[in-house]
Design a protein around this motif. Structure first.
Motif, mmCIF file in Angstrom:
data_model
loop_
_atom_site.group_PDB
_atom_site.id
_atom_site.type_symbol
_atom_site.label_atom_id
_atom_site.label_comp_id
_atom_site.label_asym_id
_atom_site.label_seq_id
_atom_site.Cartn_x
_atom_site.Cartn_y
_atom_site.Cartn_z
ATOM 1 N N VAL A 175 25.621 0.262 63.554
ATOM 2 C CA VAL A 175 24.587 1.203 63.159
ATOM 3 C C VAL A 175 23.231 0.507 63.240
ATOM 4 O O VAL A 175 23.143 -0.715 63.337
ATOM 5 C CB VAL A 175 24.809 1.757 61.733
ATOM 6 C CG1 VAL A 175 26.061 2.602 61.664
ATOM 7 C CG2 VAL A 175 24.859 0.618 60.708
ATOM 8 N N VAL B 137 32.969 5.746 66.073
ATOM 9 C CA VAL B 137 31.610 6.235 66.297
ATOM 10 C C VAL B 137 31.457 7.599 65.639
ATOM 11 O O VAL B 137 32.192 8.540 65.946
ATOM 12 C CB VAL B 137 31.313 6.336 67.807
ATOM 13 C CG1 VAL B 137 29.922 6.914 68.042
ATOM 14 C CG2 VAL B 137 31.442 4.961 68.452
ATOM 15 N N ASP B 138 30.488 7.711 64.735
ATOM 16 C CA ASP B 138 30.305 8.909 63.917
ATOM 17 C C ASP B 138 29.421 9.939 64.624
ATOM 18 O O ASP B 138 28.315 10.248 64.189
ATOM 19 C CB ASP B 138 29.685 8.499 62.576
ATOM 20 C CG ASP B 138 29.724 9.606 61.543
ATOM 21 O OD1 ASP B 138 30.438 10.608 61.756
ATOM 22 O OD2 ASP B 138 29.025 9.484 60.513
ATOM 23 N N GLY C 122 18.597 8.228 67.346
ATOM 24 C CA GLY C 122 19.918 8.170 66.734
ATOM 25 C C GLY C 122 20.197 9.346 65.838
ATOM 26 O O GLY C 122 19.349 10.218 65.625
ATOM 27 N N THR D 31 23.570 6.186 63.924
ATOM 28 C CA THR D 31 24.328 5.817 65.113
ATOM 29 C C THR D 31 23.379 5.889 66.307
ATOM 30 O O THR D 31 22.834 6.958 66.599
ATOM 31 C CB THR D 31 25.503 6.778 65.334
ATOM 32 O OG1 THR D 31 26.355 6.754 64.189
ATOM 33 C CG2 THR D 31 26.299 6.380 66.567
ATOM 34 N N ASN E 4 31.455 -0.481 61.985
ATOM 35 C CA ASN E 4 30.958 0.020 63.256
ATOM 36 C C ASN E 4 29.532 -0.476 63.441
ATOM 37 O O ASN E 4 29.004 -1.219 62.606
ATOM 38 C CB ASN E 4 31.032 1.556 63.298
ATOM 39 C CG ASN E 4 30.345 2.189 62.102
ATOM 40 O OD1 ASN E 4 29.576 1.543 61.396
ATOM 41 N ND2 ASN E 4 30.614 3.450 61.868
ATOM 42 N N SER F 83 24.119 8.748 59.877
ATOM 43 C CA SER F 83 25.531 8.660 59.509
ATOM 44 C C SER F 83 25.702 8.549 58.001
ATOM 45 O O SER F 83 26.494 9.270 57.406
ATOM 46 C CB SER F 83 26.186 7.466 60.195
ATOM 47 O OG SER F 83 27.555 7.384 59.875
#
Length: 281
Positions: free
Chosen positions: A182, A114-115, A220, A244, A180, A223
């Motif tokens: 997004v 998770v960024d 969000g 994210t 991941n 990223s």
């Protein structure tokens, strides 16, 4: 809406395979944010002594939420806001809390974690600034309009255009899982098929917000971004903007914010969960 649905369901996978996607930079196709009571009260620059630039958003007077990949350099960091008189106010960063699943050394698009990161400031930015309310964090659905804000460049390699807060309206294309999870947004007129509005270099860590009757609500954090499908040159701008979604990680954000807020950090050690990776003192 048929065009939007077609892109979401049939084109996103091909786009991820064919376009260049890198950490996001400045807002392309945006307008300068001049309202002293607008987003500039919460959106800030994240800079380091190596010359790197990102964006972030205040979640407490002394805590900033940004992208984790923005704070991995062995450098000194500071947060810069612009007050109601359009004067820059800088405060040093004393600690960085990276999401525990973030994998350092990977690119935002390929890293499986998770960024997200939280930055503890040495002191609050001041009364001119107003943090976003985490109690208002929300989700969006495909087809909804959102606002992107960032301090990045307006086009590839145009470094002189950075460090100015800009915002633009985009449309949500929907959730995507690469390594991941997004949520992807794009220019509502171009839908990433050709060059349009979106994030660029320097916009990483910037907020995506939705306007409501109660003010802007955080959706969000940026990223990465990519060029459009028809870009004639490799670029990170003008196509897709990947964020994210905060609702998925809200408890971590709230807990980390409370952990960092009000503490006069002087070292990276505090607890095993609050390592100041990338922060030099």
């Amino acid at each position: 809406m048929k065009k939007l649905s077609r892109l979401v369901h049939f084109s996103l996978t091909a786009m991820f395979c064919s376009v260049l996607a890198v950490p996001a930079g400045a807002v392309v196709g945006g307008r300068v944010s001049r309202d002293p009571d607008g987003l500039r009260r919460a959106v800030v620059r994240v800079e380091n002594s190596a010359g790197e630039l990102c964006t972030g958003i205040l979640v407490r007077p002394d805590v900033v939420l940004t992208a984790a990949h923005c704070v991995v350099d062995a450098a000194a960091y500071k947060v810069v806001g612009v007050d109601r008189r359009f004067r820059a106010q800088a405060v040093g960063v004393s600690a960085a809390l990276l999401h525990p699943t973030f994998v350092q050394g990977t690119t935002p698009r390929t890293q499986p974690g998770v960024d997200l990161a939280l930055l503890g400031l040495r002191q609050p930015l001041g009364s001119s600034f107003q943090p976003i309310d985490l109690a208002g964090v929300t989700r969006i659905g495909t087809g909804e309009f959102v606002t992107l804000a960032g301090f990045g460049v307006t086009r590839e390699r145009a470094k002189g255009t950075a460090r100015v807060l800009r915002e633009t309206q985009l449309v949500a294309l929907g959730p995507v899982r690469v390594r991941n999870h997004v949520f992807v947004v794009a220019d509502p007129d171009r839908l990433a098929e050709s060059d349009g509005a979106g994030a660029c270099r320097g916009d990483s860590g910037g907020p995506l917000l939705v306007e409501t009757a109660f003010g802007p609500r955080l959706v969000g954090i940026v990223s990465w971004s990519s060029g459009a499908m028809t870009s004639r040159q490799q670029t990170a701008c003008g196509g897709l903007t990947a964020i994210t979604p905060i609702q998925d990680h809200l408890q971590w954000v709230v807990d980390g914010t409370m952990h960092l807020s009000g503490q006069n950090w002087t070292s990276a050690s505090g607890s095993s969960s609050a390592k100041g990776r990338g922060i030099s003192r």
